[in-house]
Design an enzyme around this catalytic site. Sequence first.
Site, PDB file in Angstrom:
ATOM      1  CD  GLN A   1      36.427  43.392  37.141  1.00 24.01           C
ATOM      2  OE1 GLN A   1      37.423  44.001  37.528  1.00 24.01           O
ATOM      3  NE2 GLN A   1      35.228  43.959  37.089  1.00 24.01           N
ATOM      4  CD  GLU A   2      35.279  36.143  36.476  1.00 25.31           C
ATOM      5  OE1 GLU A   2      34.327  35.732  37.160  1.00 25.31           O
ATOM      6  OE2 GLU A   2      35.143  36.536  35.306  1.00 25.31           O
TER       7      GLU A   2
END
Length: 458
Positions: A312-313
Amino acid sequence: MVLFGCGETIEHTEQVEIRDLAEIQNSGELRALVAYSATSYFLYRGNPMGYEYELLERLAESMDLNLKIVIAQDLDEMLDILQRGEVDLVAHGLAITGERKQQVAFADYLYLTRQVLVQRKPDNWRRLTRDEIREKLIQDPVELIGDTLSLRANSSYMDRVENLMREIGGEIEIDTLKGSLTTDEIIQMVVDKKIKYSFADQNLARINASQYPLLDVSVPVSFSQRIAWAFSKESPEFLNYVNQWLAAEKKRTDFYVIYNKYFKNRRSFARRADSPFYSLNEGKISPYDETIRQEARRLGWDWRLLAAVVYQESRFDPEANSWTGASGLMQLMPSTAEDLGVDQREDPVASLKAGSTYLKQLYGRFEEVSDSLQRIKFTLASYNCGYEHVEDARRLAAVKGLDRNKWDRSVDSMLLALRSPSNYHHEVVRYGYVRGEEPYRYVNQIFNRFEHYRSLSR
């Protein structure tokens, strides 16, 4: 939800209510049963993919629903699971047969295909002429009489061979395979000489043969068949909705682009199959799995949850940069990296260790949240938008009579509410406005991806 260890197996024994369109929409969730395979649903470089998966995402989006993927452990039991009401549809390439139509309803067909014989060329096939190869292969289904064919018990392939034996007036010995085996795995068994012959849908057979030139899939054993998704006969309104949606989708170029992506793009299939970060191979999620596992143990989290955070990052890109100044696998801000003693944020190991340390620190600040799942969600939201904004939302939740120690349908809604002046100017709010949609989506997307990772890797 299992956050620790490798997951669990749940036995379904009770009949649940079969849902039609209104019940599905009211639930907020579309439950789809899929098969884990090289074309239908799989994990590649940390991203869920597949023909059925992409279409299901589009269907769920059209209904404004969350998509819940349920993976069939035994393909022979897919229709039974549907009829028990445990899922809303079977999103698998099922051939529409008369026998199956007695059990379930089918949507309009997705595509046409036919069944072919899967056989292995002779070991020295590269030194032979085309005619010499043909002489050593079965060229007509009648040549199967007296030989052995390996098939799943409740597959359309089994239905076909029973009809074929009547047509050719001879017996073919049937080796019944386990229902847990996908068509891709059965084709691989032919490649590995574990079985001699099998049947497969032509599109599946061809894309697999592009990876294994020693396979021959040129002999048809059926006429064209319609391939479709299955629905309960007790869900006519849902079926009608899907048929209308399909009719609209078939007018879009994307519908055919998705098909070609998984069944015709041989280069893409080969690149995926050769990659170690392909769930059907080694079950790896990223190049950093071992470090993620180590850091997850230090956190006390399931490693696949931490992997979902990393994706996600940064999408596992150690050189990823954000307009905010964050960079690296864990998208550390310069000040955070400095506090954690990280000089090179692009160093993947250093970034993972520092990001995990920061997550551990945040987790420690929510001691009064007794539920570990809710506590992790508070931690993730804080990682995204800052601990202070989450605390503002918790204080606002208490003022409005909600549970300050519960993320779901409580504090998450208060973060969304902090977009409004009437809320971010409230006396209990100390840090003002926040774009609450970002942490709200962030937490949801991580847990959705964690579900994929948990299903497709160990």
